[in-house]
Design a protein around this motif. Structure first.
Motif, PDB file in Angstrom:
ATOM      1  N   ARG A  53      67.944  63.594   2.408  1.00 37.26           N
ATOM      2  CA  ARG A  53      68.992  63.650   3.427  1.00 37.26           C
ATOM      3  C   ARG A  53      68.825  62.497   4.410  1.00 37.26           C
ATOM      4  NH1 ARG A  53      69.802  70.117   4.499  1.00 37.26           N
ATOM      5  NH2 ARG A  53      69.833  70.660   2.292  1.00 37.26           N
ATOM      6  N   ASP A  54      69.960  62.013   4.908  1.00 42.66           N
ATOM      7  CA  ASP A  54      69.959  60.874   5.836  1.00 42.66           C
ATOM      8  C   ASP A  54      69.684  61.267   7.281  1.00 42.66           C
ATOM      9  OD1 ASP A  54      70.537  59.093   3.786  1.00 42.66           O
ATOM     10  OD2 ASP A  54      72.704  59.364   4.024  1.00 42.66           O
ATOM     11  N   TYR A  55      69.563  62.533   7.548  1.00 42.75           N
ATOM     12  CA  TYR A  55      69.350  63.029   8.904  1.00 42.75           C
ATOM     13  C   TYR A  55      68.097  63.904   8.930  1.00 42.75           C
ATOM     14  CZ  TYR A  55      71.571  67.133   6.843  1.00 42.75           C
ATOM     15  OH  TYR A  55      71.875  68.190   6.039  1.00 42.75           O
ATOM     16  N   PRO A  56      67.501  64.063  10.122  1.00 44.63           N
ATOM     17  CA  PRO A  56      66.311  64.910  10.218  1.00 44.63           C
ATOM     18  C   PRO A  56      66.662  66.388  10.043  1.00 44.63           C
ATOM     19  CG  PRO A  56      66.686  63.724  12.287  1.00 44.63           C
ATOM     20  CD  PRO A  56      67.811  63.402  11.371  1.00 44.63           C
ATOM     21  N   VAL A  57      65.850  67.067   9.273  1.00 48.68           N
ATOM     22  CA  VAL A  57      65.920  68.520   9.159  1.00 48.68           C
ATOM     23  C   VAL A  57      64.641  69.036   9.804  1.00 48.68           C
ATOM     24  CG1 VAL A  57      66.035  70.508   7.617  1.00 48.68           C
ATOM     25  CG2 VAL A  57      67.240  68.397   7.002  1.00 48.68           C
ATOM     26  N   VAL A  58      64.779  69.586  10.992  1.00 47.43           N
ATOM     27  CA  VAL A  58      63.622  70.101  11.722  1.00 47.43           C
ATOM     28  C   VAL A  58      63.236  71.425  11.071  1.00 47.43           C
ATOM     29  CG1 VAL A  58      62.731  70.810  13.964  1.00 47.43           C
ATOM     30  CG2 VAL A  58      64.382  68.924  13.818  1.00 47.43           C
ATOM     31  N   LEU A  59      61.947  71.576  10.782  1.00 46.45           N
ATOM     32  CA  LEU A  59      61.481  72.702   9.969  1.00 46.45           C
ATOM     33  C   LEU A  59      60.637  73.689  10.763  1.00 46.45           C
ATOM     34  CD1 LEU A  59      60.409  70.612   6.866  1.00 46.45           C
ATOM     35  CD2 LEU A  59      62.519  71.929   7.144  1.00 46.45           C
ATOM     36  N   GLY A  73      70.654  63.124  17.204  1.00 47.67           N
ATOM     37  CA  GLY A  73      70.028  64.266  17.880  1.00 47.67           C
ATOM     38  C   GLY A  73      70.964  65.062  18.748  1.00 47.67           C
ATOM     39  N   GLU A  74      72.248  64.675  18.809  1.00 44.95           N
ATOM     40  CA  GLU A  74      73.217  65.488  19.554  1.00 44.95           C
ATOM     41  C   GLU A  74      73.354  66.857  18.898  1.00 44.95           C
ATOM     42  OE1 GLU A  74      77.023  63.657  20.342  1.00 44.95           O
ATOM     43  OE2 GLU A  74      76.055  61.696  20.489  1.00 44.95           O
ATOM     44  N   VAL A  75      73.328  66.861  17.563  1.00 43.14           N
ATOM     45  CA  VAL A  75      73.326  68.089  16.785  1.00 43.14           C
ATOM     46  C   VAL A  75      72.024  68.089  15.991  1.00 43.14           C
ATOM     47  CG1 VAL A  75      74.468  69.433  14.982  1.00 43.14           C
ATOM     48  CG2 VAL A  75      75.847  68.124  16.617  1.00 43.14           C
ATOM     49  N   ILE A  76      71.286  69.185  16.083  1.00 40.62           N
ATOM     50  CA  ILE A  76      70.018  69.292  15.365  1.00 40.62           C
ATOM     51  C   ILE A  76      70.154  70.347  14.286  1.00 40.62           C
ATOM     52  CG2 ILE A  76      67.591  69.995  15.559  1.00 40.62           C
ATOM     53  CD1 ILE A  76      67.607  68.771  18.351  1.00 40.62           C
ATOM     54  N   TYR A  77      69.713  69.980  13.086  1.00 37.97           N
ATOM     55  CA  TYR A  77      69.695  70.933  11.985  1.00 37.97           C
ATOM     56  C   TYR A  77      68.287  71.505  11.901  1.00 37.97           C
ATOM     57  CZ  TYR A  77      70.817  73.057   7.522  1.00 37.97           C
ATOM     58  OH  TYR A  77      71.049  73.966   6.522  1.00 37.97           O
ATOM     59  N   LEU A  78      68.178  72.814  12.058  1.00 34.68           N
ATOM     60  CA  LEU A  78      66.908  73.522  12.108  1.00 34.68           C
ATOM     61  C   LEU A  78      66.851  74.501  10.939  1.00 34.68           C
ATOM     62  CD1 LEU A  78      64.312  74.294  13.731  1.00 34.68           C
ATOM     63  CD2 LEU A  78      65.761  75.881  15.029  1.00 34.68           C
ATOM     64  N   SER A  79      65.820  74.394  10.119  1.00 36.24           N
ATOM     65  CA  SER A  79      65.712  75.237   8.933  1.00 36.24           C
ATOM     66  C   SER A  79      64.384  75.982   8.908  1.00 36.24           C
ATOM     67  CB  SER A  79      65.840  74.361   7.683  1.00 36.24           C
ATOM     68  OG  SER A  79      65.782  75.149   6.514  1.00 36.24           O
ATOM     69  N   ARG A  82      61.082  67.423  19.669  1.00 44.39           N
ATOM     70  CA  ARG A  82      61.062  68.414  20.744  1.00 44.39           C
ATOM     71  C   ARG A  82      62.446  69.025  20.829  1.00 44.39           C
ATOM     72  NH1 ARG A  82      57.751  64.415  23.658  1.00 44.39           N
ATOM     73  NH2 ARG A  82      55.628  65.206  23.517  1.00 44.39           N
ATOM     74  N   LEU A  83      62.479  70.341  20.750  1.00 38.48           N
ATOM     75  CA  LEU A  83      63.745  71.056  20.838  1.00 38.48           C
ATOM     76  C   LEU A  83      63.819  71.804  22.148  1.00 38.48           C
ATOM     77  CD1 LEU A  83      63.530  70.555  17.746  1.00 38.48           C
ATOM     78  CD2 LEU A  83      64.762  72.657  17.485  1.00 38.48           C
ATOM     79  N   PRO A  84      64.963  71.861  22.750  1.00 37.78           N
ATOM     80  CA  PRO A  84      66.075  70.936  22.526  1.00 37.78           C
ATOM     81  C   PRO A  84      65.768  69.594  23.165  1.00 37.78           C
ATOM     82  CG  PRO A  84      66.641  72.501  24.254  1.00 37.78           C
ATOM     83  CD  PRO A  84      65.271  72.879  23.759  1.00 37.78           C
ATOM     84  N   GLY A  85      66.350  68.554  22.589  1.00 37.25           N
ATOM     85  CA  GLY A  85      66.184  67.215  23.151  1.00 37.25           C
ATOM     86  C   GLY A  85      67.086  67.019  24.360  1.00 37.25           C
TER      87      GLY A  85
END
Length: 172
Positions: A123-129, A96-102, A60-63
């Motif tokens: 990648r070791d972190y979530p890439v929200v698509l 989740g403090e910083v979210i990468y959105l692609s 859920r963005l933004p968290g």
């Protein structure tokens, strides 16, 4: 010259079809948001989205703890700048403090399944698509740059383009 009988029979049908298609185009044009008014501005709430990442986990963005969203709509920006972002931000991407959105919506499905998603899964972190075309319309970025949206309680408090490695390093 007289109009053939067959043509006279189809003329009302053709006129009706043309009118209907013009009406549909007019309705679609009326529903398309004006890019000047739909762009997220400082002071606007960041859109509330529920999207999946490269592992099909829902986000859920933004968290609640989200302080920044980094948006990419360019393969070039992703390949060049996301490693720098990962090295600078590190665990904040995972927490989740910083979210990468692609935005991968313009990518053909076969290409995304065979190449992009397997690469993103490394990648070791979530890439929200963003997988559906048009969803990212309110987000703006320069070509081959990442867009950084800083948030305060879900509201955009600052926005900047990150176009080179030093931009990414200095932003965080």
């Amino acid at each position: 010259m007289p109009v053939p009988r067959l043509l006279r029979l189809f003329t009302p049908l053709a006129t009706a079809c043309l009118s209907a298609s013009v009406g549909v185009v007019s309705i679609a044009a009326a529903q398309t948001p004006d890019s000047a008014t739909s762009t997220i501005q400082i002071g606007d709430p960041f859109p509330r989205w529920e999207l999946t990442d490269q592992h099909d986990q829902t986000h859920r963005l933004p968290g609640d703890t989200t302080q920044a969203i980094v948006f990419s709509s360019s393969k070039q920006a992703d390949e060049t700048l996301s490693p720098v972002l990962e090295s600078v931000v590190g665990d904040r991407l995972i927490s989740g403090e910083v979210i990468y959105l692609s935005d991968i919506s313009r990518m053909p499905g076969l290409i995304s399944r065979l190449f992009a998603l397997p690469s993103l899964r490394d990648r070791d972190y979530p890439v929200v698509l963003i997988r559906e075309e048009g969803v990212s319309a309110p987000l703006v970025t320069e070509t081959d740059c990442l867009a950084l949206y800083r948030l305060g309680q879900g509201t955009v408090v600052a926005r900047e383009d990150l176009c080179v490695e030093s931009d990414v390093t200095n932003a965080f």
